[in-house]
Design a protein around this motif. Structure first.
Motif, mmCIF file in Angstrom:
data_model
loop_
_atom_site.group_PDB
_atom_site.id
_atom_site.type_symbol
_atom_site.label_atom_id
_atom_site.label_comp_id
_atom_site.label_asym_id
_atom_site.label_seq_id
_atom_site.Cartn_x
_atom_site.Cartn_y
_atom_site.Cartn_z
ATOM 1 N N ILE A 182 -93.851 -81.015 -5.782
ATOM 2 C CA ILE A 182 -94.917 -81.481 -4.886
ATOM 3 C C ILE A 182 -94.923 -80.672 -3.595
ATOM 4 N N LYS A 183 -93.730 -80.400 -3.087
ATOM 5 C CA LYS A 183 -93.644 -79.602 -1.853
ATOM 6 C C LYS A 183 -94.196 -78.198 -2.064
ATOM 7 N N ASP A 184 -93.788 -77.554 -3.160
ATOM 8 C CA ASP A 184 -94.200 -76.172 -3.407
ATOM 9 C C ASP A 184 -95.677 -76.056 -3.746
ATOM 10 N N ASP A 185 -96.192 -76.993 -4.548
ATOM 11 C CA ASP A 185 -97.561 -76.861 -5.048
ATOM 12 C C ASP A 185 -98.596 -77.547 -4.163
ATOM 13 N N LEU A 186 -98.249 -78.672 -3.570
ATOM 14 C CA LEU A 186 -99.247 -79.485 -2.883
ATOM 15 C C LEU A 186 -99.024 -79.614 -1.388
ATOM 16 N N LYS A 187 -97.820 -79.275 -0.933
ATOM 17 C CA LYS A 187 -97.493 -79.361 0.492
ATOM 18 C C LYS A 187 -97.679 -80.777 1.046
ATOM 19 N N ILE A 188 -97.422 -81.771 0.206
ATOM 20 C CA ILE A 188 -97.528 -83.163 0.649
ATOM 21 C C ILE A 188 -96.142 -83.639 1.087
ATOM 22 N N PRO A 189 -96.021 -84.214 2.288
ATOM 23 C CA PRO A 189 -94.712 -84.662 2.741
ATOM 24 C C PRO A 189 -94.159 -85.800 1.875
ATOM 25 N N VAL A 190 -92.859 -85.746 1.638
ATOM 26 C CA VAL A 190 -92.186 -86.746 0.811
ATOM 27 C C VAL A 190 -91.061 -87.379 1.624
ATOM 28 N N ILE A 191 -90.998 -88.699 1.572
ATOM 29 C CA ILE A 191 -89.882 -89.430 2.179
ATOM 30 C C ILE A 191 -89.073 -90.037 1.029
ATOM 31 N N PHE A 192 -87.788 -89.703 0.993
ATOM 32 C CA PHE A 192 -86.942 -90.249 -0.058
ATOM 33 C C PHE A 192 -86.513 -91.665 0.312
ATOM 34 N N LEU A 193 -86.666 -92.588 -0.635
ATOM 35 C CA LEU A 193 -86.149 -93.948 -0.525
ATOM 36 C C LEU A 193 -85.085 -94.084 -1.608
ATOM 37 N N THR A 194 -83.850 -94.192 -1.207
ATOM 38 C CA THR A 194 -82.783 -94.161 -2.198
ATOM 39 C C THR A 194 -81.586 -94.981 -1.732
ATOM 40 N N ALA A 195 -80.796 -95.390 -2.687
ATOM 41 C CA ALA A 195 -79.543 -96.086 -2.372
ATOM 42 C C ALA A 195 -78.371 -95.131 -2.376
ATOM 43 N N TYR A 196 -78.634 -93.865 -2.612
ATOM 44 C CA TYR A 196 -77.564 -92.885 -2.756
ATOM 45 C C TYR A 196 -77.474 -92.017 -1.509
ATOM 46 N N ALA A 197 -76.271 -91.907 -0.991
ATOM 47 C CA ALA A 197 -76.023 -91.084 0.194
ATOM 48 C C ALA A 197 -74.854 -90.142 -0.026
ATOM 49 N N ASP A 198 -74.489 -89.927 -1.281
ATOM 50 C CA ASP A 198 -73.367 -89.026 -1.550
ATOM 51 C C ASP A 198 -73.762 -87.596 -1.193
ATOM 52 N N GLU A 199 -72.731 -86.783 -0.953
ATOM 53 C CA GLU A 199 -72.965 -85.414 -0.485
ATOM 54 C C GLU A 199 -73.752 -84.594 -1.502
ATOM 55 N N LYS A 200 -73.445 -84.749 -2.757
ATOM 56 C CA LYS A 200 -74.148 -83.990 -3.781
ATOM 57 C C LYS A 200 -75.636 -84.331 -3.787
ATOM 58 N N THR A 201 -75.944 -85.625 -3.716
ATOM 59 C CA THR A 201 -77.349 -86.038 -3.700
ATOM 60 C C THR A 201 -78.045 -85.560 -2.430
ATOM 61 N N LEU A 202 -77.353 -85.682 -1.310
ATOM 62 C CA LEU A 202 -77.940 -85.233 -0.054
ATOM 63 C C LEU A 202 -78.231 -83.741 -0.076
ATOM 64 N N ASN A 203 -77.271 -82.971 -0.585
ATOM 65 C CA ASN A 203 -77.478 -81.521 -0.644
ATOM 66 C C ASN A 203 -78.642 -81.167 -1.551
ATOM 67 N N ARG A 204 -78.760 -81.879 -2.661
ATOM 68 C CA ARG A 204 -79.896 -81.632 -3.545
ATOM 69 C C ARG A 204 -81.202 -82.050 -2.868
ATOM 70 N N ALA A 205 -81.146 -83.152 -2.144
ATOM 71 C CA ALA A 205 -82.358 -83.644 -1.476
ATOM 72 C C ALA A 205 -82.838 -82.670 -0.405
ATOM 73 N N LYS A 206 -81.897 -82.009 0.262
ATOM 74 C CA LYS A 206 -82.279 -81.046 1.296
ATOM 75 C C LYS A 206 -83.122 -79.922 0.728
ATOM 76 N N GLU A 207 -82.876 -79.561 -0.519
ATOM 77 C CA GLU A 207 -83.626 -78.477 -1.136
ATOM 78 C C GLU A 207 -85.114 -78.811 -1.229
ATOM 79 N N ALA A 208 -85.428 -80.076 -1.280
ATOM 80 C CA ALA A 208 -86.828 -80.489 -1.343
ATOM 81 C C ALA A 208 -87.469 -80.575 0.037
ATOM 82 N N GLU A 209 -86.671 -80.373 1.092
ATOM 83 C CA GLU A 209 -87.153 -80.428 2.473
ATOM 84 C C GLU A 209 -87.988 -81.680 2.718
ATOM 85 N N PRO A 210 -87.378 -82.854 2.539
ATOM 86 C CA PRO A 210 -88.155 -84.095 2.697
ATOM 87 C C PRO A 210 -88.537 -84.332 4.151
#
Length: 683
Positions: A71-99
């Motif tokens: 969505i970020k690459d194709d549509l440039k629509i901002p995304v807010i992640f709503l999640t119960a996960y705050a582990d480092e691996k998930t956070l690092n992956r989430a950063k790649e999406a530039e939420p």
């Protein structure tokens, strides 16, 4: 909030419905509920929401992070992640999406709304800034803002990765620190602190520009941005959001472009346009108790050296003379190369006696200088004209004409002379009578001794979308039958305000000749004709009426004609130019902005100028096969022109190498000697 449209991506139906209820209660509009990543991408393309609330762990093969990346690459629509996960691996992956935000469940409704508001606000600011700065996006390689959120005491609560890069502070180290210690922001012009004294009093953002940061790595970075107050309730402040955009490269490129536009590339001195501007300002602000001096200098026997030893020797001689001039005047003075071997100097706060002293010093220094080229020694001297500038000097045309007269007489008297202009002296009156172009040009107009030439402008891109064009050029037929080129009489016409009359002659005779070509079924009649209009013509309120009446008289369609105005003339007379162009544009004429690129900030003015074509300044085009800077400039102008829906024209195409590079860049049209040399419109 403005009834923003929100897409919810959540695989727990109960949670999704509860979230929808809470958002709609807060004034948002939920456009759809989605349960998996693939469907989220599909629905995002369909609804084009303002923002997406995305759960990370979703049913199906594609999780929320992968969906957010697409969505970020194709549509440039901002995304807010709503999640119960705050582990480092998930956070690092989430950063790649530039939420636009990362909110952990369970979350407060107010926090969610605040995050949505900040994300939407940031998106709006990005759109506005990107519109103004899109020209430089390829150079800056970044269109993202740094975002810093603080509490009411200006202690940092959040920094996004871009803000981390700008400040040099990792977010975890910057957390809870005073923003002034992480972001030492000062106004680059006044050196005053932007924070914490300048804060918005209302919820509307407070913008700042050309501010300077010295980050943790001791790098100096220029930024534009805004400060927005976060309101918890009316008149109560929860904190602030600071948005930053790194414009360091933009500033560097702007300074380079400004320098190139105002300085002679060979000598580093000011060019004719910059010199004229500074002289005009000096004359405009002069007081009765102040006097200045102007020197007009000509290198004697320059042509002999240039023709005997070649242009490289001539260029080196000019550089050496320029160095001597700069070394013998004050820093407050202005020196310029105003012609091939002609220089000019403004001596500030310098009366005629002191001006004469400076002139003699320059003359003696050049006379004592030994110019050696390939073991050959050439004596060089200067012919100098000295003109006092005071409250009685008249306008810039009179001062320049006086300087030309004085310098010419020094040259005529054998060179190595200094003449002080005095209008009452017979030799100056005689010089004015002999050299006055005004009578020659008026005579040529009255006797119809101006001749129309043309040079083709050919499409070189398959996407050009229109046929061939040609530019109408002008020559003067002297009384002895010889052809006088524009460079010999146009400067005089500009100086003595004869260009409006010449422009009218060109307009009327071009329409007449086009009608004749049309009736003869000439192939030239199938080409669009481009006519140049001078800066003074844009100030002539009656010219547009004249053009409309003339084209109606010849029963021609305006769609066949393009009117060219220079970038400088259009910007200096923006309100007149806009009104003039709009009136003729409504009748069907097209417009081209000539010599574009001499003032890149001019992109800010394009919104007010209804132009169809950008003619890229030949100073850049003619060097794109040798200079990566020129190539990048042409590429950037072409890209921005296409973004604005304009066709681009590269002029000064002097060889095949330049032509091929213009094709690679994607320029629409090319003009120059490689395409065709100018020739008479009708033999």
């Amino acid at each position: 909030m403005n009834n923003e449209k929100i897409l919810i991506v959540e695989d727990e139906k109960i949670i999704a419905l509860d979230l929808q209820r809470r958002l709609e209660r807060s004034g948002y509009r939920v456009c759809d509920l989605v349960a998996d990543g693939a469907e989220a991408v599909e629905k995002a393309r369909f609804h084009l929401p303002d923002i997406i609330l995305m759960d990370i762990m979703l049913a199906g093969e594609m999780d929320g992070i992968e969906a957010a990346k697409i969505i970020k690459d194709d549509l440039k629509i901002p995304v807010i992640f709503l999640t119960a996960y705050a582990d480092e691996k998930t956070l690092n992956r989430a950063k790649e999406a530039e939420p636009a935000g990362y909110i952990l469940k369970p979350f407060k409704e107010r926090d969610l709304c605040t995050t949505i508001d900040i994300a939407i606000y940031k998106g709006e600011i990005d759109k506005k800034l990107k519109k103004q700065e899109r020209l430089f996006s390829a150079i800056l390689h970044s269109a993202n803002d740094g975002i810093i959120a603080t509490d009411v005491n200006l202690n940092i609560q959040f920094m996004n990765p871009v803000a981390v890069d700008i400040t040099g502070w990792p977010e975890e180290e910057a957390y809870s620190r005073p923003v002034s210690s992480v972001l030492p922001l000062v106004d680059a012009r006044t050196n005053e602190d932007v924070l914490p004294t300048n804060l918005p009093a209302q919820s509307k953002p407070l913008f700042f520009s050309e501010s300077l940061i010295k980050n943790r790595l001791n790098e100096l970075i220029y930024v534009d941005g805004s400060i927005t107050k976060i309101n918890e309730r009316e008149n109560e402040t929860e904190g602030y959001v600071i948005a930053l955009r790194d414009i360091t490269e933009f500033k560097r490129m702007s300074a380079t472009i400004d320098y190139q536009a105002s300085h002679d590339s060979l000598t580093g001195l000011s060019n004719r346009e910059e010199f004229s501007y500074k002289l005009q300002e000096l004359i405009r602000t002069i007081r009765d108790d102040v006097s200045h001096g102007m020197l007009s200098l000509d290198v004697d026997r320059f042509k002999v050296i240039n023709e005997t030893c070649g242009s490289m020797a001539g260029d080196e001689l000019l550089r050496q003379v320029a160095t001597m001039i700069q070394g013998l005047i004050q820093k407050t003075d202005v020196s310029a190369r105003v012609g091939g071997d002609e220089f000019a100097v403004i001596l500030r706060d310098c009366d005629i006696e002191d001006s004469l002293v400076v002139a003699k010093r320059l003359q003696e220094a050049v006379r004592a200088h030994k110019f050696i080229w390939q073991s050959s020694f050439f004596p060089i001297t200067l012919s100098i004209g000295v003109v006092p500038i005071d409250s009685r000097s008249g306008d810039i045309r009179e001062v320049l004409a006086a300087a030309d007269d004085a310098c010419y007489l020094s040259k005529e008297e054998g060179g190595d002379r200094i003449n002080i202009f005095e209008s009452s002296e017979n030799k100056y009156q005689k010089r004015r009578g002999e050299m006055e172009w005004i009578s020659k040009i008026n005579s040529a107009l009255q006797q119809n001794r101006l001749k129309l030439y043309f040079q083709p402008i050919l499409p070189i891109s398959a996407l050009a979308g229109t046929g061939e064009k040609l530019e109408i050029l002008i020559r003067l037929l002297a009384e002895d039958g010889t052809i006088v080129k524009p460079m010999d009489f146009i400067p005089a016409a500009e100086r003595y305000n004869l260009m409006p009359a010449i422009d009218r002659w060109v307009v009327e005779n071009t329409f007449r000749e086009y009608r004749a070509l049309l009736e003869e079924h000439s192939p030239l009649a199938n080409m669009a004709f481009s006519l140049n209009l001078s800066g003074p013509s844009l100030l002539d309120e009656s010219l547009a009426t004249f053009i409309i009446m003339t084209i109606d008289n010849f029963q021609l369609s305006p769609e066949h004609f393009c009117l060219e105005v220079t970038e400088t003339a259009a910007i200096q007379n923006l309100s007149y130019a806009s009104r003039f162009m709009k009136r003729l544009k409504d009748r069907g004429f097209t417009f081209a902005l000539d010599d574009f690129g001499s003032g890149f900030s001019s992109f800010n003015y394009l919104r007010n100028l209804p132009v169809d074509f950008l003619k890229i300044d030949g100073a850049f085009v003619q060097n794109i096969d040798e200079s990566i800077v020129s190539y990048t400039m042409v590429e950037s102008i072409n890209s921005m022109g296409h973004v604005l829906g304009l066709k681009t024209i590269g002029e000064y195409v002097k060889n095949k190498s330049i032509l091929e590079k213009l094709k690679v860049i994607g320029v629409d049209y090319a003009q120059g000697y490689e395409i065709a040399e100018p020739r008479p419109l009708r033999p």
